[in-house]
Design a protein around this motif. Structure first.
Motif, PDB file in Angstrom:
ATOM      1  N   LEU A  24       0.811  -1.212   0.000  1.00 44.57           N
ATOM      2  CA  LEU A  24       0.000   0.000   0.000  1.00 44.57           C
ATOM      3  C   LEU A  24       0.850   1.271   0.000  1.00 44.57           C
ATOM      4  O   LEU A  24       0.602   2.184  -0.796  1.00 44.57           O
ATOM      5  CB  LEU A  24      -0.964  -0.015   1.194  1.00 44.57           C
ATOM      6  N   PHE A  50      -2.755   0.599   7.173  1.00 45.05           N
ATOM      7  CA  PHE A  50      -2.312  -0.284   6.095  1.00 45.05           C
ATOM      8  C   PHE A  50      -2.698  -1.739   6.323  1.00 45.05           C
ATOM      9  O   PHE A  50      -2.932  -2.471   5.365  1.00 45.05           O
ATOM     10  CB  PHE A  50      -0.790  -0.182   5.932  1.00 45.05           C
ATOM     11  N   GLN A  60      -7.571   1.014   5.916  1.00 43.81           N
ATOM     12  CA  GLN A  60      -7.286   1.219   4.492  1.00 43.81           C
ATOM     13  C   GLN A  60      -8.396   2.025   3.817  1.00 43.81           C
ATOM     14  O   GLN A  60      -8.129   2.914   2.990  1.00 43.81           O
ATOM     15  CB  GLN A  60      -7.115  -0.135   3.809  1.00 43.81           C
ATOM     16  N   ALA A  94      -7.822   5.682   2.161  1.00 41.15           N
ATOM     17  CA  ALA A  94      -8.151   5.957   0.760  1.00 41.15           C
ATOM     18  C   ALA A  94      -9.196   7.071   0.650  1.00 41.15           C
ATOM     19  O   ALA A  94      -9.108   7.946  -0.224  1.00 41.15           O
ATOM     20  CB  ALA A  94      -8.658   4.685   0.089  1.00 41.15           C
TER      21      ALA A  94
END
Length: 275
Positions: free
Chosen positions: A72, A244, A250, A254
């Motif tokens: 990531l 992560f 996550q 994002a």
């Protein structure tokens, strides 16, 4: 390296009637990227520029992968470096267009003085190409060469407007093309056009002063997020790993990146100066 003729041919590829083309998002990005590279004056083709962008992303991803060994952050680093490359191209393009905007009144003045002195239009254009430096000097030298080869004034000015998409340049090209067809007092028209161009420069300066705080705020917001992320990742790495390793982290990470990009695009559109 592209010469002006090749650059104009690339621009002409997109001069297709809208009713005959279904434009997708990828095509819009392709047209925007091609014009940005051509107008930035780097002298390279859009394909070469895209390869440089991809290469910079791969380089950033490789270095990040060696340091973190995590997919990531590697993807985030690749995207960030590629965005930096695109931003550098856009900054170069903006600076070049600003310099052209600053040079245009002086160019029009020199054309008017040359016509007053008794030179014809071709000689006046050649004089501008010899007297001025980058970026307008080479452009007018190319126009002079095209006219010497027998190309019409209208076609030459159309090519110039295609390479330099400024309102003042469009007005100048229209004045020169119409004068070649109908005649008239070209020197007086150019003098009036010079006054209009200088008034536009004054207006742009006022707009810069008015939107200065908004543009500074946008830059601070753009820098605050990545810098804070790097600080937290270097000082509290275990805490940041939740973004992560955990699916919820996550998703939040994002979402934060997308929202910041949307906000920056919004602010950039609000403070954009249209020439």
């Amino acid at each position: 390296v592209w010469n002006p003729t090749q650059r104009q041919e690339a621009l002409d590829l997109h001069n297709v009637p809208a009713e005959r083309v279904v434009v997708t998002g990828a095509q819009c990005f392709d047209q925007w990227f091609d014009r940005m590279i051509i107008e930035s004056g780097f002298g390279i083709s859009p394909v070469t520029a895209m390869l440089l962008v991809v290469l910079s992303g791969l380089l950033g991803a490789g270095i990040t992968l060696l340091i973190t060994n995590s997919p990531l952050p590697t993807m985030a680093a690749a995207s960030f470096v590629m965005c930096l490359a695109l931003v550098s191209f856009q900054i170069r393009r903006t600076r070049r267009m600003n310099k052209i905007q600053q040079q245009l009144p002086d160019v029009v003045d020199l054309l008017a003085r040359a016509v007053h002195a008794g030179e014809n239009l071709e000689q006046a254009i050649a004089l501008v190409g010899d007297e001025f430096s980058e970026p307008l000097g080479p452009e007018f030298r190319w126009c002079s060469q095209q006219l010497e080869l027998g190309r019409t004034m209208s076609a030459t000015m159309h090519s110039l407007v295609g390479r330099i998409r400024l309102i003042d340049m469009r007005l100048l090209a229209t004045v020169l093309a119409v004068h070649r067809k109908t005649g008239g007092n070209l020197a007086m028209t150019l003098e009036r056009l010079s006054v209009v161009s200088r008034d536009r420069l004054n207006y742009i300066g006022q707009m810069r002063a008015t939107t200065g705080s908004g543009r500074i705020s946008a830059r601070l917001i753009a820098a605050a997020g990545p810098l804070l992320f790097l600080f937290m990742y270097s000082t509290q790495r275990e805490h940041m790993r939740h973004f992560f390793d955990d699916p919820l982290g996550q998703t939040l990470f994002a979402t934060g990146v997308v929202l910041e990009i949307v906000g920056l695009i919004w602010i950039a559109r609000l403070t954009k100066l249209n020439y």
